[in-house]
Design a protein around this motif. Structure first.
Motif, PDB file in Angstrom:
ATOM      1  N   ALA A   6       1.031  -1.539   0.037  1.00  0.00           N
ATOM      2  CA  ALA A   6       0.259  -0.127  -0.178  1.00  0.00           C
ATOM      3  C   ALA A   6       0.962   0.924  -0.019  1.00  0.00           C
ATOM      4  O   ALA A   6       1.914   1.243   1.274  1.00  0.00           O
ATOM      5  N   VAL A   7       0.445   1.803  -1.022  1.00  0.00           N
ATOM      6  CA  VAL A   7       1.406   3.084  -0.287  1.00  0.00           C
ATOM      7  C   VAL A   7       0.851   3.793   0.204  1.00  0.00           C
ATOM      8  O   VAL A   7      -0.120   4.149   0.889  1.00  0.00           O
ATOM      9  N   THR A   8       2.631   4.350   1.415  1.00  0.00           N
ATOM     10  CA  THR A   8       1.994   5.142   2.277  1.00  0.00           C
ATOM     11  C   THR A   8       1.608   6.588   2.740  1.00  0.00           C
ATOM     12  O   THR A   8       1.212   7.264   4.059  1.00  0.00           O
ATOM     13  N   THR A   9       2.167   7.352   1.588  1.00  0.00           N
ATOM     14  CA  THR A   9       1.692   8.622   1.881  1.00  0.00           C
ATOM     15  C   THR A   9       0.011   9.057   2.436  1.00  0.00           C
ATOM     16  O   THR A   9      -0.864   7.881   1.879  1.00  0.00           O
ATOM     17  N   PRO A  10       0.343  10.677   3.032  1.00  0.00           N
ATOM     18  CA  PRO A  10      -1.817  10.619   3.188  1.00  0.00           C
ATOM     19  C   PRO A  10      -2.478  10.523   1.982  1.00  0.00           C
ATOM     20  O   PRO A  10      -1.987  10.978   1.090  1.00  0.00           O
ATOM     21  N   PRO A  11      -3.734  10.096   2.437  1.00  0.00           N
ATOM     22  CA  PRO A  11      -4.417   9.943   1.160  1.00  0.00           C
ATOM     23  C   PRO A  11      -4.674  11.192   0.609  1.00  0.00           C
ATOM     24  O   PRO A  11      -4.904  10.932  -1.231  1.00  0.00           O
ATOM     25  N   ALA A  31       7.949   2.676  -8.923  1.00  0.00           N
ATOM     26  CA  ALA A  31       9.299   2.612  -8.190  1.00  0.00           C
ATOM     27  C   ALA A  31       9.566   2.099  -6.931  1.00  0.00           C
ATOM     28  O   ALA A  31      10.210   1.304  -7.007  1.00  0.00           O
ATOM     29  N   ARG A  32       8.958   2.261  -6.393  1.00  0.00           N
ATOM     30  CA  ARG A  32       8.870   2.169  -5.045  1.00  0.00           C
ATOM     31  C   ARG A  32       8.100   1.183  -4.748  1.00  0.00           C
ATOM     32  O   ARG A  32       8.443  -0.277  -3.668  1.00  0.00           O
ATOM     33  N   TYR A  33       7.766   0.276  -5.146  1.00  0.00           N
ATOM     34  CA  TYR A  33       5.902  -0.553  -4.328  1.00  0.00           C
ATOM     35  C   TYR A  33       5.723  -2.113  -5.236  1.00  0.00           C
ATOM     36  O   TYR A  33       5.877  -2.532  -5.156  1.00  0.00           O
ATOM     37  N   GLY A  34       6.771  -0.940  -7.140  1.00  0.00           N
ATOM     38  CA  GLY A  34       6.274  -2.581  -8.106  1.00  0.00           C
ATOM     39  C   GLY A  34       5.643  -2.642  -9.074  1.00  0.00           C
ATOM     40  O   GLY A  34       5.202  -1.554  -9.118  1.00  0.00           O
ATOM     41  N   THR A  46     -10.177   2.775  -2.872  1.00  0.00           N
ATOM     42  CA  THR A  46      -8.606   3.102  -2.729  1.00  0.00           C
ATOM     43  C   THR A  46      -8.743   1.997  -4.116  1.00  0.00           C
ATOM     44  O   THR A  46      -9.292   0.670  -4.439  1.00  0.00           O
ATOM     45  N   PHE A  47      -7.620   2.364  -5.028  1.00  0.00           N
ATOM     46  CA  PHE A  47      -7.427   1.853  -6.208  1.00  0.00           C
ATOM     47  C   PHE A  47      -6.502   0.848  -6.437  1.00  0.00           C
ATOM     48  O   PHE A  47      -5.551   1.027  -5.398  1.00  0.00           O
ATOM     49  N   ASN A  48      -6.441  -0.434  -6.863  1.00  0.00           N
ATOM     50  CA  ASN A  48      -4.892  -1.362  -6.970  1.00  0.00           C
ATOM     51  C   ASN A  48      -4.709  -2.063  -8.498  1.00  0.00           C
ATOM     52  O   ASN A  48      -5.642  -2.043  -9.168  1.00  0.00           O
ATOM     53  N   LEU A  49      -3.407  -0.882  -8.267  1.00  0.00           N
ATOM     54  CA  LEU A  49      -3.668  -0.132 -10.062  1.00  0.00           C
ATOM     55  C   LEU A  49      -2.122  -1.589 -10.792  1.00  0.00           C
ATOM     56  O   LEU A  49      -1.289  -1.680  -9.630  1.00  0.00           O
ATOM     57  N   PHE A  50      -2.177  -1.902 -11.904  1.00  0.00           N
ATOM     58  CA  PHE A  50      -1.486  -3.430 -12.557  1.00  0.00           C
ATOM     59  C   PHE A  50      -1.045  -2.853 -13.604  1.00  0.00           C
ATOM     60  O   PHE A  50      -0.880  -1.854 -14.177  1.00  0.00           O
ATOM     61  N   SER A  51       0.825  -3.286 -13.719  1.00  0.00           N
ATOM     62  CA  SER A  51       1.463  -3.087 -14.531  1.00  0.00           C
ATOM     63  C   SER A  51       1.992  -4.099 -14.998  1.00  0.00           C
ATOM     64  O   SER A  51       3.314  -4.445 -16.118  1.00  0.00           O
ATOM     65  N   THR A 354       2.540   0.235 -17.786  1.00  0.00           N
ATOM     66  CA  THR A 354       2.714  -1.150 -18.603  1.00  0.00           C
ATOM     67  C   THR A 354       3.892  -0.633 -19.441  1.00  0.00           C
ATOM     68  O   THR A 354       4.402  -1.048 -20.037  1.00  0.00           O
ATOM     69  N   HIS A 355       3.294   0.552 -19.924  1.00  0.00           N
ATOM     70  CA  HIS A 355       4.163   1.028 -21.355  1.00  0.00           C
ATOM     71  C   HIS A 355       5.056   1.922 -21.283  1.00  0.00           C
ATOM     72  O   HIS A 355       5.860   2.331 -22.270  1.00  0.00           O
ATOM     73  N   HIS A 356       5.581   1.592 -19.891  1.00  0.00           N
ATOM     74  CA  HIS A 356       6.858   2.554 -19.970  1.00  0.00           C
ATOM     75  C   HIS A 356       7.453   0.930 -18.987  1.00  0.00           C
ATOM     76  O   HIS A 356       9.294   2.112 -18.481  1.00  0.00           O
TER      77      HIS A 356
END
Ligand code: HEM
Length: 458
Positions: A6-11, A31-34, A46-51, A354-356
Motif C-alpha cells: 500500500a502507498v504510505t503517503t497521506p490519502p 519505482a517504490r512498490y513494483g 482505494t485503487f489497486n493498480l497493475f502494470s 505498462t507502456h513504460h
C-alpha cells in the motif's frame, strides 16, 4: 495470502498528486512498490493498480460478469446520462455495445476516409508560409468536424454550427483540472446559480440537449435509410429482442460518442505532430514512406503503411491519452497478479506504467517507432485502448483517423516545431495532453510534390 503493497503517503496528498501530476506520481509509486500496489485517494476510494502484463491478461480475459465498470463512472453521469455505454454494466452494456460497434469497423468505417481527408485539407489550407499556428485547436477542429459528420451526418447549417460551438465550450470546461477536481468535491457540482461552476455546467448541458433532441426528432420524422451516418444506423438498429433505441438512449449515446471520440483523437494527433517534428529522422522516414505511394494514393494503402502505423503506436505508447483503463469492480472475490481481492475491490490496468516497463520497451522515455517494427506486442503489453468487453469501441476508427490526418498534413505541408520550451505531459480532464498546444510553423506547402488526396481518389 499477501495483500498488494500500500502507498504510505497521506490519502489527501495522493489525491492531489493524482489530480495535478498523475504520471510522475505513478512512476514514483511503481519505482517504490513494483508492478501492483494499492493507492488510497482522499476518502474517495482505494485503487489497486497493475502494470504486469500477466495480471492485465487475467483482468482482460476474465468473464464479463466478473467485473463491472459502469457503476465506477458515476462522475460522468451529469454529462453523459444514465444510458451511456460508459455508465452501463451487464446485459444493458452488452446490448448497447452491439448497437454501437458496427459503424466503427470495416467498410462502414472506411466510408469516412474521404471525409476525414477533405476536412484535414480544408484546415491545412488556412495555414500560411512562415506563420505559426497551434496544433491542438487545429486538431480539435478536425476531430470535432469528423465526429459530428460521422455521427450525425451534419455538415452545415445553423444547428450544426451551434452544436459545434456549444460542444467546444463544454469540452473546454470539462478538460480543465479544476473541473476534474470538482468530481471529488460534490458541493462544487451543485447548481448554485448560473455563475457557479455546477450551475454553468448544467445549463450548458441543457442547451446541448435541446439541439440533440431536435436533431433526433427531425431525423425520426424524415427518416432516410440511405444516409451513412451513425445516427441513421442507430435509428434503424434493433437489439436481439427486436427493440429500437429510445430518444433518451440515443441522446446519451450520441453525447458519449462526441465526448469520448473528440478530445482523445485530437490529443493523440497533437502528440504525433509534436514527436514527428521534434525528431528529424522520424519525419524524414515518414515523408519518404508517404511519398512512395505516388501521386494517387489509395486511402486504404495509407492505413496499411508500416512506419506510419509504428509512429501512431509509439505516440499512443509513450503518452497514452488515457493513462489508466476504466476501473474494474470485482463482482465476486478473485485473484489477480497473485493477490486475493474481495468483492467490490477496485482494480485498474495502469496503461502508462505498462507502456513504460523497460523490460518491454527499452529506454521507455525515448520516442522510437522502430520498436513496433521489430517486435509484436500482446494486447496486455500494448493497451492504449484498454481491453476486454470495455475496450474502446472507437479504437479502429481513431487509429484510421490519425493515419489519414497525419498523411494529409505531411503530404500537403512542410512544417517545423516552433516551441521555445520543452513540452511536458499534463492532465486535461481524464486525458494526458501536451502542456503547450504544440506550436508549429509552416515552412512551405508541398502541393507540387503531393497532389491532393481528395483529387487522387476522385
Ligand atoms: C486516440 C483516441 C482514443 C483513445 C486513446 C481511446 C482510449 C480509450 C480507453 C483507454 C478506453 C477504456 C477501455 C477500457 O477500460 O478497457 C476507452 C473507452 C471508450 N472509448 Fe475510446 N479512445 C479513443 C477514441 C475513441 C473514439 C474515436 C470513440 C468513439 C467515437 C471512442 C469511444 C469510446 C467508448 C464509447 C468507450 C467506452 C467503452 C465501454 O465502456 O464499453 N473512443 N477509450
Amino acid at each position: 495470502m499477501n495483500q498488494p503493497p500500500a502507498v504510505t503517503t497521506p490519502p489527501l496528498w495522493n489525491l492531489l498528486q493524482w489530480i495535478i501530476q498523475p504520471l510522475d506520481f505513478l512512476e514514483r509509486c511503481t519505482a517504490r512498490y513494483g508492478d501492483c500496489f494499492s493507492l488510497k485517494l482522499g476518502n474517495v476510494a482505494t485503487f489497486n493498480l497493475f502494470s504486469d502484463p500477466q495480471a492485465i491478461e487475467q483482468i482482460f480475459t476474465a468473464s464479463p460478469t466478473q467485473f463491472d465498470s459502469g457503476r465506477a463512472n458515476g462522475i460522468l453521469r451529469r454529462m453523459l446520462g444514465d444510458n451511456s455505454l460508459l455508465l452501463l454494466d451487464g446485459q444493458r452494456h452488452k446490448r448497447h455495445r452491439q448497437l454501437l460497434m458496427p459503424p466503427f469497423h470495416g467498410e462502414r468505417m472506411r466510408a469516412y476516409s474521404e471525409l476525414i481527408c477533405q476536412i484535414t485539407e480544408a484546415t491545412t489550407q488556412a495555414w500560411q508560409p512562415n506563420q505559426t499556428f497551434v496544433a491542438r485547436p487545429a486538431m480539435q477542429e478536425i476531430s470535432l468536424q469528423v465526429i459530428l459528420q460521422a455521427v450525425f451526418g451534419l455538415t452545415e447549417g445553423a444547428r450544426y454550427e451551434e452544436l459545434k460551438r456549444r460542444l467546444k465550450v463544454m469540452l473546454e470546461f470539462t478538460s480543465s483540472r479544476f473541473t476534474f477536481a470538482t468530481n471529488f468535491f460534490p458541493i462544487l457540482q451543485r447548481d448554485l446559480g448560473e455563475w457557479s461552476p455546477g450551475g454553468r455546467f448544467i445549463r450548458l448541458i441543457q442547451s446541448i440537449d435541446e439541439l440533440l433532441y431536435a436533431e433526433i426528432a427531425d431525423r425520426r420524422q424524415q427518416f432516410d435509410p440511405n444516409r451513412s451516418d451513425i445516427l441513421t444506423l442507430l435509428l434503424s438498429a434493433r437489439d436481439e429482442a427486436g427493440e429500437p433505441m429510445s430518444d433518451l438512449e440515443l441522446r446519451d449515446e450520441l453525447m458519449t460518442l462526441l465526448v469520448a471520440g473528440h478530445e482523445t483523437t485530437a490529443t493523440a494527433l497533437s502528440w504525433a505532430l509534436y514527436w514527428i517534428h521534434s525528431l528529424p529522422d522520424v519525419k524524414a522516414k515518414l515523408v519518404e514512406e508517404l511519398d512512395s505511394l505516388g501521386a494517387e494514393p489509395d486511402l486504404n494503402a495509407i492505413a496499411k503503411l508500416p512506419y506510419l502505423n509504428a509512429v501512431c503506436c509509439e505516440t499512443l505508447r509513450i503518452y497514452p491519452v488515457g493513462f489508466i483503463a476504466q476501473i474494474r469492480i470485482a463482482q465476486t472475490p478473485c485473484e489477480v497478479g497473485g493477490y486475493p481481492f474481495k468483492r467490490d475491490s477496485l482494480l485498474i490496468p495502469a496503461i502508462y506504467l505498462t507502456h513504460h516497463r523497460p523490460d518491454l520497451y527499452p529506454e521507455p522515455n525515448q520516442f522510437r517507432p522502430e520498436r513496433f517494427l521489430e517486435r509484436q506486442y500482446t494486447p496486455y503489453e500494448f493497451l492504449p485502448f484498454g481491453g476486454s468487453n470495455r475496450r474502446c469501441i472507437g479504437a479502429a476508427f481513431a487509429l484510421f483517423e490519425m493515419k489519414l490526418v497525419l498523411a494529409t498534413v505531411l503530404r500537403r505541408c512542410d512544417l517545423a516545431l516552433a516551441e521555445s520550451c520543452p513540452v511536458a505531459p499534463v492532465r486535461r480532464g481524464v486525458t494526458i495532453a501536451p502542456n503547450s498546444g504544440i506550436r508549429l510553423k509552416l515552412i512551405s506547402k508541398r502541393s507540387e510534390v503531393a497532389p491532393s488526396l481528395e483529387t487522387a481518389t476522385a
